[in-house]
Design a protein around this motif. Structure first.
Motif: not given
Lengths: 148, 169
Positions: A15-24, A26-28, A30-36
């Motif tokens: 499931e890839f997050p269907v969200e405005e900021e999916p990497f943010k 995803l990062g949240e 697993i405990g890493i930053s959006e950029d990472e």
């Protein structure tokens, strides 16, 4: 590929997050930053571990027909046969397998009739008559995601 | 995920009619999303809508079952799943529901279908198996015992000729 990469893959292959900021998002998770998160996904893509990120569809719901075909092809004809079969855009997977029916391919088209027509065309072009058309009768599982 | 229905029944009643914007969205989503912080804003711009509308449309198509998933499709060999096989099983019609449901419960079985007509006149149930280490035969032996189905064939892939994503529109 490290432990964080595996965590990312285990999430986004299901499931890839269907969200405005999916990497943010995803990062949240697993405990890493959006950029990472974004950089790691980009790297997994560059390395070829991720083939693509997008949608997987239910062909039936879209009104398309799909099937699995198996053909019995003599060795000297395999190359020509595979070339012609693969030229159809509805053929998405094609493998040589260990069976007397040695060439196995999937076929998606707007209708069953079009699949039949294409198979007849393939028979005519290649001289390979023995092609089985084995559509699904019942589905028990479709889930191309893996425990990494 | 357990999906269970008769395809012939589905054909008649479950086809979802799609409008042009949904088809444009599918055309984009069948490919590879651009990796930016706002990938759905990029997609929305590409098909001439706004981000909120695009997200809603994707969620609606998921709910309708047109989109099975939005996710990453992996090259499983590069991801470390080096062993894979298609295994076909000769399962009596009245046993198919039970065996199909059992096979579907194994994580290493990614696909399980009944197909018609059966291969070699009897192999009707198809499973795809992906493992991270050698041992397809051992795994298949284990599930054969568990299911009580002794007649099967392992069809290993010897060569990949094509692997692509369908372009619907």
């Amino acid at each position: 590929m490290d432990k964080t990469d595996r965590k990312i893959l285990n999430i986004i292959q299901t499931e890839f997050p269907v969200e405005e900021e999916p990497f943010k998002f995803l990062g949240e998770a697993i405990g890493i930053s959006e950029d990472e998160a974004l950089d790691r996904v980009k790297k997994l893509k560059e390395e070829g571990i991720i083939r693509r990120i997008g949608a997987v569809f239910d062909t039936g719901k879209m009104g398309f027909a799909s099937t699995l075909c198996a053909a019995r092809v003599s060795e000297e004809k395999v190359e020509e046969f595979v070339g012609i079969v693969n030229s159809y855009s509805g053929v998405t997977h094609n493998y040589r397998r260990s069976h007397e029916y040695n060439i196995w391919f999937t076929f998606i088209a707007p209708s069953e009739e079009e699949i039949e027509r294409s198979l007849d065309e393939i028979r005519e072009k290649t001289g390979v008559d023995d092609i089985l058309n084995m559509p699904v009768r019942r589905k028990f599982k479709i889930d191309a995601s893996f425990d990494l | 995920m357990l999906i269970h229905y008769d395809q012939n029944v589905q054909k008649k009643r479950d086809i979802v009619m799609l409008n042009d914007r949904e088809k444009a969205l599918i055309k984009y989503m069948q490919g590879d999303m651009v990796l930016t912080k706002r990938p759905f804003a990029y997609l929305a711009n590409h098909i001439g809508t706004d981000e909120g509308e695009a997200l809603n449309a994707i969620k609606r198509l998921k709910k309708q079952g047109v989109i099975r998933k939005v996710g990453a499709i992996l090259r499983h060999q590069k991801a470390g799943l080096t062993e894979n096989a298609m295994v076909v099983w000769a399962v009596p019609d009245e046993e198919c529901e039970r065996v199909g449901a059992l096979f579907a419960s194994y994580r290493d079985i990614t696909h399980c279908y009944e197909r018609m007509p059966p291969l070699d006149g009897k192999y009707n149930l198809y499973t795809m198996i992906h493992l991270s280490e050698k041992g397809v035969e051992k795994f298949v032996g284990k599930i054969s015992l568990a299911a009580g189905i002794a007649d099967f064939k392992i069809l290993k892939s010897k060569e990949e000729f094509k692997k692509s994503s369908m372009e619907y529109y």
